[in-house]
Design a protein around this motif. Structure first.
Motif, short mmCIF file in Angstrom:
data_model
loop_
_atom_site.label_atom_id
_atom_site.label_comp_id
_atom_site.label_asym_id
_atom_site.label_seq_id
_atom_site.Cartn_x
_atom_site.Cartn_y
_atom_site.Cartn_z
N MET A 1 0.85 -1.19 0.00
CA MET A 1 0.00 0.00 0.00
C MET A 1 0.89 1.24 0.00
N ALA A 2 0.78 2.08 -0.98
CA ALA A 2 1.61 3.27 -1.10
C ALA A 2 1.12 4.36 -0.16
N THR A 3 2.03 5.34 0.10
CA THR A 3 1.65 6.44 0.98
C THR A 3 0.48 7.21 0.43
N SER A 4 0.48 7.39 -0.87
CA SER A 4 -0.59 8.17 -1.50
C SER A 4 -1.95 7.53 -1.28
N SER A 5 -1.98 6.19 -1.23
CA SER A 5 -3.26 5.50 -1.09
C SER A 5 -3.86 5.71 0.30
N ILE A 6 -3.00 5.90 1.31
CA ILE A 6 -3.55 6.09 2.64
C ILE A 6 -4.06 7.51 2.83
N GLU A 7 -3.66 8.42 1.94
CA GLU A 7 -4.17 9.78 2.01
C GLU A 7 -5.63 9.84 1.54
N TYR A 8 -6.01 8.87 0.75
CA TYR A 8 -7.36 8.88 0.18
C TYR A 8 -8.26 7.92 0.93
N GLU A 9 -9.41 8.41 1.35
CA GLU A 9 -10.39 7.55 2.01
C GLU A 9 -11.76 7.89 1.47
N GLY A 10 -12.15 7.20 0.42
CA GLY A 10 -13.46 7.41 -0.17
C GLY A 10 -14.52 6.54 0.48
N SER A 11 -15.74 6.64 -0.01
CA SER A 11 -16.85 5.88 0.55
C SER A 11 -16.67 4.38 0.37
N ASP A 12 -15.86 4.00 -0.62
CA ASP A 12 -15.65 2.58 -0.85
C ASP A 12 -14.80 1.94 0.24
N LEU A 13 -14.19 2.77 1.08
CA LEU A 13 -13.37 2.26 2.18
C LEU A 13 -14.12 2.30 3.51
N GLY A 14 -15.39 2.60 3.47
CA GLY A 14 -16.16 2.69 4.70
C GLY A 14 -15.96 4.03 5.38
N VAL A 15 -16.41 4.12 6.63
CA VAL A 15 -16.32 5.35 7.40
C VAL A 15 -15.11 5.28 8.31
N GLY A 16 -14.23 6.29 8.22
CA GLY A 16 -12.99 6.29 8.99
C GLY A 16 -13.16 6.62 10.46
N ASP A 17 -14.34 7.11 10.84
CA ASP A 17 -14.63 7.43 12.24
C ASP A 17 -16.04 6.94 12.55
N PHE A 18 -16.15 6.01 13.48
CA PHE A 18 -17.46 5.43 13.78
C PHE A 18 -18.48 6.46 14.26
N VAL A 19 -17.99 7.59 14.74
CA VAL A 19 -18.90 8.65 15.17
C VAL A 19 -19.74 9.16 14.00
N LEU A 20 -19.20 9.04 12.78
CA LEU A 20 -19.87 9.56 11.59
C LEU A 20 -20.80 8.55 10.93
N LEU A 21 -20.97 7.37 11.54
CA LEU A 21 -21.90 6.40 10.97
C LEU A 21 -23.32 6.96 10.97
N SER A 22 -24.02 6.75 9.88
CA SER A 22 -25.39 7.27 9.79
C SER A 22 -26.33 6.50 10.70
N GLU A 23 -25.97 5.25 10.98
CA GLU A 23 -26.81 4.40 11.84
C GLU A 23 -25.92 3.76 12.91
N ILE A 24 -26.15 4.08 14.17
CA ILE A 24 -25.32 3.56 15.25
C ILE A 24 -25.94 2.27 15.79
N THR A 25 -25.61 1.17 15.18
CA THR A 25 -26.07 -0.15 15.63
C THR A 25 -24.87 -1.10 15.62
N LYS A 26 -25.03 -2.20 16.31
CA LYS A 26 -23.96 -3.20 16.35
C LYS A 26 -23.68 -3.74 14.96
N GLU A 27 -24.76 -3.97 14.18
CA GLU A 27 -24.60 -4.51 12.84
C GLU A 27 -23.84 -3.54 11.94
N ALA A 28 -24.19 -2.25 12.02
CA ALA A 28 -23.53 -1.24 11.19
C ALA A 28 -22.07 -1.09 11.60
N PHE A 29 -21.80 -1.18 12.90
CA PHE A 29 -20.43 -1.07 13.41
C PHE A 29 -19.56 -2.20 12.86
#
Length: 353
Positions: A1-29
């Motif tokens: 994994m290159a350094t440049s790839s870790i700079e990018y976090e799109g929706s295809d990589l999920g949510v980088g902070d669980f606080v930002l989940l649209s639905e706070i459930t065990k299943e979503a987590f």
């Protein structure tokens, strides 16, 4: 994994902070955690808390380019990473001139020990660039101290080949320029019961098997039987594990002893104690008259009592008395009473622990 790839976090990589989940459930987590893990993202935030999933494989996300990427950055300027936590703690130390603490917790096999090593490497890399040799020396001593602690405090369990069986508190000390100048490691709550009893599929502490992997040590300490023939180290019936190289690990801990500053006499004494414990496990007792017992001696080169006496530099009679007699105090009077077989085995195990 290159350094440049870790700079990018799109929706295809999920949510980088669980606080930002649209639905706070065990299943979503769990779904978000699984998605990120499958995409190679083992770190996810919950606010200022970092969730880490052990990948059980080497990842190229701890190199110099990653250290440079996180150095001097605020916690949320970069994607979730253990370097961000280390940088935040170090920055708090510098900006506020106050103590900073990182708590690493998790179940067995979750990667706590490795996480502490990664944090140490990061701190060593970002401090005192002009005097890296001294910083690396201090960091290396702390890391080598970890090697020693793991040898005598880690073991193979059914969930983890290198499970820490003790708690650890590591102190890093910094000077007025906020460069590390030393450290201290405190250990506590060692699982002493493992010395005398292991579950099926589990091993005793690594030190016992490392000692038996060295031919010279086995000759010097009277460990002439097969590892499987020593009671204290074969209750789990897995003395040999393909994924663990005990001989190589023994060489590494020997090097660690020298790096940390142990003398040859101190190293020899430590291994003698380990060998004595192995021999103690093969010490057996015979009933004398239903209430009293005696130690069974084989009178050959494998006699456990003889080797324990040599290694601990004690008289055989003193060892025998300590295990087959007990001191009783009653009505201001102190006297010795003989032990039965059951009590003698309890005493043997207590001495070993």
């Amino acid at each position: 994994m290159a350094t440049s790839s870790i700079e990018y976090e799109g929706s295809d990589l999920g949510v980088g902070d669980f606080v930002l989940l649209s639905e706070i459930t065990k299943e979503a987590f769990v779904q978000n955690l699984k998605l990120r893990f499958e995409k190679g993202r083992i770190y996810t935030y919950i606010g200022e808390v970092l969730v880490s999933v052990n990948p059980y494989r080497e990842l190229s996300i701890y190199g110099h380019e990653y250290i440079t990427s996180y150095k001097g950055c605020e916690m949320f300027e970069r994607p979730a990473h253990i370097f961000a936590i280390a940088e935040a703690a170090y920055r708090t130390l510098k900006q506020r001139s106050t103590n900073s603490c990182i708590v690493i917790s998790g179940e067995s096999g979750s990667g706590k020990t490795e996480a502490s090593k990664i944090i140490l490497r990061y701190i060593a890399a970002v401090t005192n660039i002009s005097n890296q040799a001294e910083i690396q020396r201090i960091s290396n001593i702390l890391i080598q101290t970890n090697v020693i602690l793991e040898t005598f405090g880690n073991s193979r369990t059914n969930r983890n080949d290198n499970s820490s069986r003790f708690g650890k508190y590591m102190d890093l000390n910094f000077d007025y320029k906020f460069d590390p100048i030393g450290g201290k490691i405190q250990h506590y709550l060692l699982e002493k019961s493992r010395v005398v009893k292991q579950q099926l599929g589990e091993r005793n502490f690594h030190a016992f098997y490392q000692l038996l992997s060295n031919k010279n040590s086995r000759q010097n300490y009277g460990l002439l039987l097969k590892p499987e023939d020593y009671y204290y180290i074969n209750q789990g019936q897995c003395c040999k594990i393909d994924r663990i190289d005990d001989k190589k690990d023994h060489e590494q801990v020997t090097e660690a002893f020298n790096t940390v500053g142990f003398t040859q006499d101190e190293i020899s004494t430590i291994w003698k104690i380990i060998a004595s414990i192995i021999h103690l496990g093969n010490l057996t007792f015979t009933d004398v008259d239903g209430e009293h017992c005696a130690i069974v001696q084989t009178n050959d080169q494998n006699d456990p009592l003889e080797w324990i006496s040599k290694l601990l530099e004690c008289e055989q009679t003193d060892i025998s008395s300590a295990l087959t007699l007990r001191v009783v105090a009653a009505r201001n009077e102190v006297f010795q009473a003989r032990q039965n077989v059951t009590r003698a085995y309890y005493g043997r195990d207590a001495l070993s622990k």
